[in-house]
Design a protein around this motif. Structure first.
Motif, PDB file in Angstrom:
ATOM      1  N   GLY A  12     -13.823  -3.631  -0.357  1.00 21.17           N
ATOM      2  CA  GLY A  12     -12.638  -4.355   0.101  1.00 21.17           C
ATOM      3  C   GLY A  12     -12.018  -5.129  -1.330  1.00 21.17           C
ATOM      4  O   GLY A  12     -10.725  -5.040  -1.408  1.00 21.17           O
ATOM      5  N   MET A  13     -12.983  -5.336  -2.117  1.00 20.14           N
ATOM      6  CA  MET A  13     -12.380  -6.211  -3.289  1.00 20.14           C
ATOM      7  C   MET A  13     -11.771  -5.098  -4.184  1.00 20.14           C
ATOM      8  O   MET A  13     -10.940  -5.587  -5.027  1.00 20.14           O
ATOM      9  CB  MET A  13     -13.732  -6.974  -4.080  1.00 20.14           C
ATOM     10  N   GLU A  14     -12.222  -4.071  -4.202  1.00 22.24           N
ATOM     11  CA  GLU A  14     -11.444  -2.936  -4.957  1.00 22.24           C
ATOM     12  C   GLU A  14      -9.946  -2.958  -4.308  1.00 22.24           C
ATOM     13  O   GLU A  14      -9.054  -2.104  -5.265  1.00 22.24           O
ATOM     14  CB  GLU A  14     -12.076  -1.495  -4.946  1.00 22.24           C
ATOM     15  N   ARG A  15      -9.681  -3.272  -3.422  1.00 22.32           N
ATOM     16  CA  ARG A  15      -8.196  -3.019  -2.880  1.00 22.32           C
ATOM     17  C   ARG A  15      -7.534  -4.317  -2.933  1.00 22.32           C
ATOM     18  O   ARG A  15      -6.108  -4.075  -2.698  1.00 22.32           O
ATOM     19  CB  ARG A  15      -8.302  -2.622  -1.335  1.00 22.32           C
ATOM     20  N   VAL A  16      -8.082  -5.610  -3.382  1.00 21.97           N
ATOM     21  CA  VAL A  16      -7.318  -7.021  -3.174  1.00 21.97           C
ATOM     22  C   VAL A  16      -6.176  -6.623  -4.108  1.00 21.97           C
ATOM     23  O   VAL A  16      -4.907  -7.363  -3.610  1.00 21.97           O
ATOM     24  CB  VAL A  16      -8.118  -7.977  -3.350  1.00 21.97           C
ATOM     25  N   ILE A  17      -6.236  -6.327  -5.229  1.00 23.10           N
ATOM     26  CA  ILE A  17      -5.111  -6.495  -6.182  1.00 23.10           C
ATOM     27  C   ILE A  17      -3.873  -5.281  -5.865  1.00 23.10           C
ATOM     28  O   ILE A  17      -2.755  -5.366  -5.661  1.00 23.10           O
ATOM     29  CB  ILE A  17      -5.440  -6.313  -7.619  1.00 23.10           C
ATOM     30  N   PRO A  18      -4.513  -3.664  -5.585  1.00 22.74           N
ATOM     31  CA  PRO A  18      -3.421  -2.615  -5.271  1.00 22.74           C
ATOM     32  C   PRO A  18      -2.659  -3.179  -3.827  1.00 22.74           C
ATOM     33  O   PRO A  18      -1.516  -2.700  -3.943  1.00 22.74           O
ATOM     34  CB  PRO A  18      -4.456  -1.580  -5.041  1.00 22.74           C
ATOM     35  N   ASP A  19      -3.532  -3.702  -2.903  1.00 30.41           N
ATOM     36  CA  ASP A  19      -2.674  -3.918  -1.653  1.00 30.41           C
ATOM     37  C   ASP A  19      -1.666  -5.271  -1.901  1.00 30.41           C
ATOM     38  O   ASP A  19      -1.006  -5.125  -1.121  1.00 30.41           O
ATOM     39  CB  ASP A  19      -3.901  -4.308  -0.567  1.00 30.41           C
ATOM     40  N   ALA A  20      -2.121  -6.034  -2.894  1.00 24.43           N
ATOM     41  CA  ALA A  20      -1.371  -7.378  -3.085  1.00 24.43           C
ATOM     42  C   ALA A  20      -0.061  -6.683  -3.599  1.00 24.43           C
ATOM     43  O   ALA A  20       1.072  -7.470  -3.412  1.00 24.43           O
ATOM     44  CB  ALA A  20      -1.936  -8.334  -3.751  1.00 24.43           C
ATOM     45  N   ARG A  21       0.094  -5.754  -4.467  1.00 27.04           N
ATOM     46  CA  ARG A  21       1.254  -5.277  -5.014  1.00 27.04           C
ATOM     47  C   ARG A  21       2.593  -5.015  -4.186  1.00 27.04           C
ATOM     48  O   ARG A  21       3.502  -5.152  -4.704  1.00 27.04           O
ATOM     49  CB  ARG A  21       0.828  -4.004  -5.851  1.00 27.04           C
ATOM     50  N   GLN A  22       2.190  -4.621  -3.005  1.00 22.27           N
ATOM     51  CA  GLN A  22       3.260  -4.027  -2.059  1.00 22.27           C
ATOM     52  C   GLN A  22       3.904  -5.580  -1.497  1.00 22.27           C
ATOM     53  O   GLN A  22       5.077  -5.528  -0.992  1.00 22.27           O
ATOM     54  CB  GLN A  22       2.569  -3.443  -0.790  1.00 22.27           C
ATOM     55  N   PHE A  23       3.302  -6.718  -1.837  1.00 19.36           N
ATOM     56  CA  PHE A  23       3.832  -8.004  -1.086  1.00 19.36           C
ATOM     57  C   PHE A  23       4.610  -8.627  -2.330  1.00 19.36           C
ATOM     58  O   PHE A  23       5.246  -9.733  -2.255  1.00 19.36           O
ATOM     59  CB  PHE A  23       2.812  -8.845  -0.730  1.00 19.36           C
ATOM     60  N   LYS A  30      11.655 -17.582   1.064  1.00 23.76           N
ATOM     61  CA  LYS A  30      12.064 -17.240   2.345  1.00 23.76           C
ATOM     62  C   LYS A  30      10.868 -16.586   2.889  1.00 23.76           C
ATOM     63  O   LYS A  30      10.457 -16.674   4.151  1.00 23.76           O
ATOM     64  CB  LYS A  30      13.408 -16.587   2.505  1.00 23.76           C
ATOM     65  N   SER A  31      10.313 -15.602   2.043  1.00 23.88           N
ATOM     66  CA  SER A  31       9.494 -14.585   2.482  1.00 23.88           C
ATOM     67  C   SER A  31       7.960 -14.740   2.147  1.00 23.88           C
ATOM     68  O   SER A  31       6.962 -14.316   2.808  1.00 23.88           O
ATOM     69  CB  SER A  31       9.684 -13.330   1.976  1.00 23.88           C
ATOM     70  N   TYR A  32       7.608 -15.610   1.254  1.00 26.53           N
ATOM     71  CA  TYR A  32       6.107 -15.824   0.846  1.00 26.53           C
ATOM     72  C   TYR A  32       5.081 -16.163   1.985  1.00 26.53           C
ATOM     73  O   TYR A  32       4.037 -15.538   2.185  1.00 26.53           O
ATOM     74  CB  TYR A  32       6.025 -16.782  -0.380  1.00 26.53           C
ATOM     75  N   GLY A  33       5.498 -17.146   2.628  1.00 29.18           N
ATOM     76  CA  GLY A  33       4.606 -17.515   3.884  1.00 29.18           C
ATOM     77  C   GLY A  33       4.113 -16.373   4.750  1.00 29.18           C
ATOM     78  O   GLY A  33       2.912 -16.318   4.762  1.00 29.18           O
ATOM     79  N   ASP A  34       5.050 -15.824   5.192  1.00 28.68           N
ATOM     80  CA  ASP A  34       4.580 -14.650   6.179  1.00 28.68           C
ATOM     81  C   ASP A  34       4.042 -13.462   5.221  1.00 28.68           C
ATOM     82  O   ASP A  34       2.868 -12.853   5.982  1.00 28.68           O
ATOM     83  CB  ASP A  34       5.915 -14.143   6.799  1.00 28.68           C
ATOM     84  N   ALA A  35       4.537 -13.125   4.074  1.00 31.74           N
ATOM     85  CA  ALA A  35       3.776 -12.102   3.211  1.00 31.74           C
ATOM     86  C   ALA A  35       2.461 -12.544   3.197  1.00 31.74           C
ATOM     87  O   ALA A  35       1.357 -11.740   3.007  1.00 31.74           O
ATOM     88  CB  ALA A  35       4.576 -11.924   2.099  1.00 31.74           C
ATOM     89  N   PHE A  36       2.171 -13.841   2.455  1.00 33.08           N
ATOM     90  CA  PHE A  36       0.930 -14.121   2.475  1.00 33.08           C
ATOM     91  C   PHE A  36      -0.086 -14.182   3.714  1.00 33.08           C
ATOM     92  O   PHE A  36      -1.280 -13.590   3.641  1.00 33.08           O
ATOM     93  CB  PHE A  36       0.821 -15.691   1.820  1.00 33.08           C
ATOM     94  N   GLN A  37       0.418 -14.506   4.903  1.00 36.76           N
ATOM     95  CA  GLN A  37      -0.385 -14.450   5.951  1.00 36.76           C
ATOM     96  C   GLN A  37      -0.707 -12.968   6.298  1.00 36.76           C
ATOM     97  O   GLN A  37      -1.928 -12.748   6.868  1.00 36.76           O
ATOM     98  CB  GLN A  37       0.251 -15.065   7.242  1.00 36.76           C
ATOM     99  N   LYS A  38       0.289 -12.064   6.155  1.00 36.26           N
ATOM    100  CA  LYS A  38      -0.215 -10.864   6.678  1.00 36.26           C
ATOM    101  C   LYS A  38      -0.922  -9.971   5.379  1.00 36.26           C
ATOM    102  O   LYS A  38      -2.054  -9.367   5.755  1.00 36.26           O
ATOM    103  CB  LYS A  38       1.348  -9.787   6.221  1.00 36.26           C
TER     104      LYS A  38
END
Length: 265
Positions: A12-23, A30-38
């Motif tokens: 899971g830790m190997e994916r934390v930065i690559p997955d964050a890139r899409q956000f 306007k979008s940060y709160g919802d993006a962070f929760q997702k």
């Protein structure tokens, strides 16, 4: 069970930065709160597994090292494989932003005992990989509230030098410009992301200078005061060009070097 938890945490830790890139493109008021929760919900299992593993680990220091390395290594490899310095720098900017507004706040948001020591270890390893970076960890709540408060780092530092309050006319005008005109431009989000990545370090290093007040006055006279006049005269595109020039000039002068003996400003 312990081995499964460890592998869940590690993978899971190997994916934390690559997955964050899409956000990254959703890092705006306007979008940060919802993006962070997702993002957080997608990685809550990982953060839970990390905490469980930490509680059961005999050698907690080694455990934290392994988890941090799993997060840092893929991102560092992605930066290093980019052809040419400019592409590497852009990749690093996006990775830095992913780290400070999604990954580290996500770990802290879980509020486990491992959260603080893990973010510290990630930052230590990130600094070792990229010595010119100076990231720090902040909780989601602080970042979210920042959209409605400061987050105009350089302008805020200049205004504070002149004794102006946080809600002064100049800061309010420039924040409104950022959130309305600049945010709506085709490259506006990229310009803002780059600013958020380098501005805290720029301010930190200016504050170390013995002539910091003179430096801030120079920034005001050369960039901020003319920019405010341009906004008042509805010359928003001209202000954008001057804004970008300010960030690039200060980046070259203070972000890539840490000269505390003085300044050319």
């Amino acid at each position: 069970m312990a081995e499964n938890t460890y592998l869940t945490a590690l993978h899971g830790m190997e994916r934390v930065i690559p997955d964050a890139r899409q956000f990254v493109s959703m890092f705006n008021r306007k979008s940060y709160g919802d993006a962070f929760q997702k993002y957080y919900e997608a990685h809550a299992v990982t953060f839970g597994a990390v905490e469980t593993g930490y509680q059961n680990a005999i050698d907690k220091t080694q455990y934290l090292f392994n988890m941090a390395e799993a997060a840092v290594r893929p991102a560092a490899a992605e930066v290093q494989k980019m052809p040419g310095r400019s592409k590497q720098e852009k990749e690093l900017i996006d990775s830095n932003l992913s780290m400070v507004v999604y990954v580290l706040p996500g770990i802290l948001y879980y509020k486990g005992e491992s959260a603080k020591p893990l973010t510290d270890e990630i930052l230590r390893q990130w600094k070792a990989q990229f010595p010119k970076t100076n990231l720090s960890a902040a909780p989601f709540e602080e970042i979210e509230s920042g959209f409605h408060k400061k987050w105009c780092y350089i302008t805020t530092a200049v205004c504070e030098t002149f004794g102006k309050p946080d809600d002064c006319y100049e800061l309010t005008l420039l924040r409104n410009y950022r959130d309305s005109y600049l945010q709506s431009q085709p490259d506006g989000e990229e310009v803002i992301r780059e600013y958020y990545d380098v501005a805290p370090t720029i301010v930190k290093r200016i504050n170390r200078q013995p002539d910091k007040k003179k430096i801030y006055r120079g920034i005001w006279e050369t960039y901020l005061s003319p920019c405010i006049t341009m906004i008042e005269n509805d010359e928003k595109a001209a202000c954008k060009e001057l804004y970008i020039e300010m960030v690039r000039t200060l980046q070259e002068r203070y972000f890539y070097t840490d000269n505390t003996r003085g300044s050319r400003s």
